[in-house]
Scaffold this active site. Structure first.
Site, mmCIF file in Angstrom:
data_model
loop_
_atom_site.group_PDB
_atom_site.id
_atom_site.type_symbol
_atom_site.label_atom_id
_atom_site.label_comp_id
_atom_site.label_asym_id
_atom_site.label_seq_id
_atom_site.Cartn_x
_atom_site.Cartn_y
_atom_site.Cartn_z
ATOM 1 N N LYS A 112 1.165 -1.591 0.171
ATOM 2 C CA LYS A 112 0.192 0.454 0.054
ATOM 3 C C LYS A 112 0.799 1.553 0.250
ATOM 4 C CE LYS A 112 -4.509 -2.025 1.378
ATOM 5 N NZ LYS A 112 -5.530 -1.139 2.134
ATOM 6 N N LYS A 193 -4.939 -9.606 -6.300
ATOM 7 C CA LYS A 193 -6.311 -10.257 -5.544
ATOM 8 C C LYS A 193 -7.124 -9.344 -5.990
ATOM 9 C CE LYS A 193 -6.711 -8.046 -1.198
ATOM 10 N NZ LYS A 193 -7.745 -7.332 -0.664
ATOM 11 N N LYS A 196 -11.013 -3.634 -3.071
ATOM 12 C CA LYS A 196 -11.781 -2.622 -3.278
ATOM 13 C C LYS A 196 -10.801 -1.603 -3.992
ATOM 14 C CE LYS A 196 -13.598 -2.874 1.316
ATOM 15 N NZ LYS A 196 -13.076 -2.819 2.364
HETATM 16 P P1 ATP Z 1 -8.954 -2.943 1.091
HETATM 17 O O1 ATP Z 1 -7.788 -2.653 -0.542
HETATM 18 O O2 ATP Z 1 -9.080 -1.269 0.987
HETATM 19 O O3 ATP Z 1 -7.794 -2.849 1.769
HETATM 20 P P2 ATP Z 1 -10.288 -5.561 1.301
HETATM 21 O O4 ATP Z 1 -11.113 -5.258 -0.343
HETATM 22 O O5 ATP Z 1 -8.481 -6.055 1.377
HETATM 23 O O6 ATP Z 1 -10.204 -3.733 0.892
HETATM 24 P P3 ATP Z 1 -10.401 -5.384 3.390
HETATM 25 O O7 ATP Z 1 -11.620 -4.439 3.890
HETATM 26 O O8 ATP Z 1 -8.615 -4.666 4.153
HETATM 27 O O9 ATP Z 1 -10.865 -5.055 2.173
HETATM 28 O O10 ATP Z 1 -10.467 -6.711 4.228
HETATM 29 C C1 ATP Z 1 -12.179 -7.706 4.973
HETATM 30 C C2 ATP Z 1 -11.757 -8.654 4.623
HETATM 31 O O11 ATP Z 1 -11.809 -9.305 3.367
HETATM 32 C C3 ATP Z 1 -10.006 -9.160 5.247
HETATM 33 O O12 ATP Z 1 -10.669 -10.574 6.161
HETATM 34 C C4 ATP Z 1 -10.011 -9.851 4.620
HETATM 35 O O13 ATP Z 1 -8.932 -11.084 4.028
HETATM 36 C C5 ATP Z 1 -11.036 -10.279 3.248
HETATM 37 N N1 ATP Z 1 -10.839 -9.941 1.446
HETATM 38 C C6 ATP Z 1 -10.417 -8.831 0.796
HETATM 39 N N2 ATP Z 1 -10.060 -9.445 0.032
HETATM 40 C C7 ATP Z 1 -9.822 -10.743 -0.104
HETATM 41 C C8 ATP Z 1 -9.928 -11.957 -1.707
HETATM 42 N N3 ATP Z 1 -9.531 -10.951 -2.518
HETATM 43 N N4 ATP Z 1 -10.209 -12.516 -1.396
HETATM 44 C C9 ATP Z 1 -10.584 -13.748 -0.004
HETATM 45 N N5 ATP Z 1 -10.390 -12.344 1.062
HETATM 46 C C10 ATP Z 1 -10.589 -11.005 0.532
HETATM 47 MG MG MG Z 2 -7.579 -4.815 3.115
#
Ligand code: ATP
Ligand code: MG
Length: 329
Positions: A112, A193, A196
């Site tokens: 990040k 991955k 968001k």
């Molecule tokens: P950001 O990009 O803002 O970090 P994010 O998509 O990673 O957003 P988070 O809120 O950081 O979302 O993560 C929330 C939960 O979702 C965590 O338990 C994380 O491990 C899980 N998670 C996020 N992306 C994935 C993915 N691609 N596959 C499986 N689990 C995920």
């Molecule tokens: Mg995340």
């Protein structure tokens, strides 16, 4: 009952399919046999810049999606991180328990911060706040996706280090990471991955996408020039990701899905998966929108959750303050 604790950041209008499969589905499962605490991580969200009005709105939207996905506020405690002051209090102590190098080695920080011009100190100390989120509740298990494994490992180390230095204070939690579904990939870039903050919105399946949009994204998922439907994440990341999603949403094994689609084309798999995703996610979308029509009720649920969370978290902070030698007030 063993305790399950986890959170999701309020960083988008809609959660995505990775959040749904890696985290939310497990949250719902855990509430059957755990004392469950699930929070909306608005404090983690501001480690990168957020618009205040948007953050407030997304906090409520995320709460609505928790409930719509099946987290029952009567059984599980749903709350907003910033409503419980104990989180930043314990986080400070854990920051003082973490080595600078240790924090700098976290891959989330490296990833990040590499993309940013202005890196906040909060992005570096994020894992200490996350450890506080977990240790405050004496969690036994933390359901998360694979990308959070390293932070969980640090949380365990911090708990052990603190316990060793000051006497038994924290439960050392286990990572609740499901091997098969722990990492869902971007449909357009199946080696990254699903996130968001995805570069290409076409690769991101939002749980609040309208059925038509969902179907379109699945149909245009990147696969490969081969034609055989097989599970091989190294050689066929796109198809394998579709099979993982299919399996996670249906509960069917990947092998049985591969057998079902034997001799068929990628297009059949994509259409079949799109139908399953719509069937699963359309009700979540509708329920979320309904819940957002009664914000007073959502706020009531979150305040009740904060009261329950605070009672437990304050007691942990009291003990931790005592242990480190802070004077009684
Ligand atoms: P950001 O990009 O803002 O970090 P994010 O998509 O990673 O957003 P988070 O809120 O950081 O979302 O993560 C929330 C939960 O979702 C965590 O338990 C994380 O491990 C899980 N998670 C996020 N992306 C994935 C993915 N691609 N596959 C499986 N689990 C995920
Ligand atoms: Mg995340």
């Amino acid at each position: 009952l063993p305790r399950s604790v986890s959170g999701i950041q309020a960083t988008s209008d809609s959660l995505h399919l990775g959040n749904y499969i890696g985290a939310l589905q497990q949250f719902v499962e855990h509430q059957e046999h755990h004392d469950a605490f699930y929070f909306i991580a608005n404090m983690h969200a501001i480690t990168v810049e957020q618009d205040p009005a948007e953050l407030r709105e997304r906090t409520l939207r995320t709460a609505a999606q928790f409930i719509a996905a099946g987290i029952d506020p009567e059984r599980s405690t749903i709350f907003v991180q910033s409503h419980v002051d104990a989180h930043p209090k314990l986080s400070w102590i854990l920051e003082c328990t973490t080595g600078l190098g240790e924090a700098q080695r976290m891959t989330q920080f490296k990833d990040k911060s590499a993309k940013k011009e202005n890196v906040s100190l909060g992005l570096l100390t994020y894992p200490a706040l996350m450890a506080a989120d977990i240790l405050l509740y004496q969690a036994d298990v933390v359901p998360v996706g694979e990308d959070q494994r390293q932070h969980l490992e640090l949380t365990r180390n911090l708990a052990e280090r603190f316990n060793h230095r000051y006497g038994a204070t924290f439960t050392v939690p286990e990572a609740g990471i499901l091997k098969e579904t722990a990492k869902i990939y971007d449909l357009q870039d199946p080696t990254s991955k699903m996130s968001k903050s995805a570069a290409n919105p076409a690769g991101l399946i939002n749980i609040l996408d309208e059925p038509k949009a969902l179907t379109k994204k699945f149909k245009s998922a990147v696969t490969d020039n081969d034609t055989v439907i097989a599970f091989d994440p190294e050689a066929k990341p796109g198809v394998s990701n579709l099979l993982t999603i299919y399996s996670a949403l249906t509960g069917d094994s990947v092998d049985s899905i591969v057998a079902e689609y034997e001799g068929k084309m990628y297009g059949h798999l994509k259409v079949g998966l799109a139908e399953i995703a719509v069937e699963k996610l359309a009700p979540v979308r509708e329920r979320t929108l309904e819940l957002l029509d009664d914000r007073a009720e959502l706020e009531r649920i979150l305040l009740a959750g904060a009261d329950k969370a605070q009672a437990i978290a304050d007691e942990t902070v009291r003990v931790a303050y005592e242990r480190v030698g802070f004077l009684h007030r």
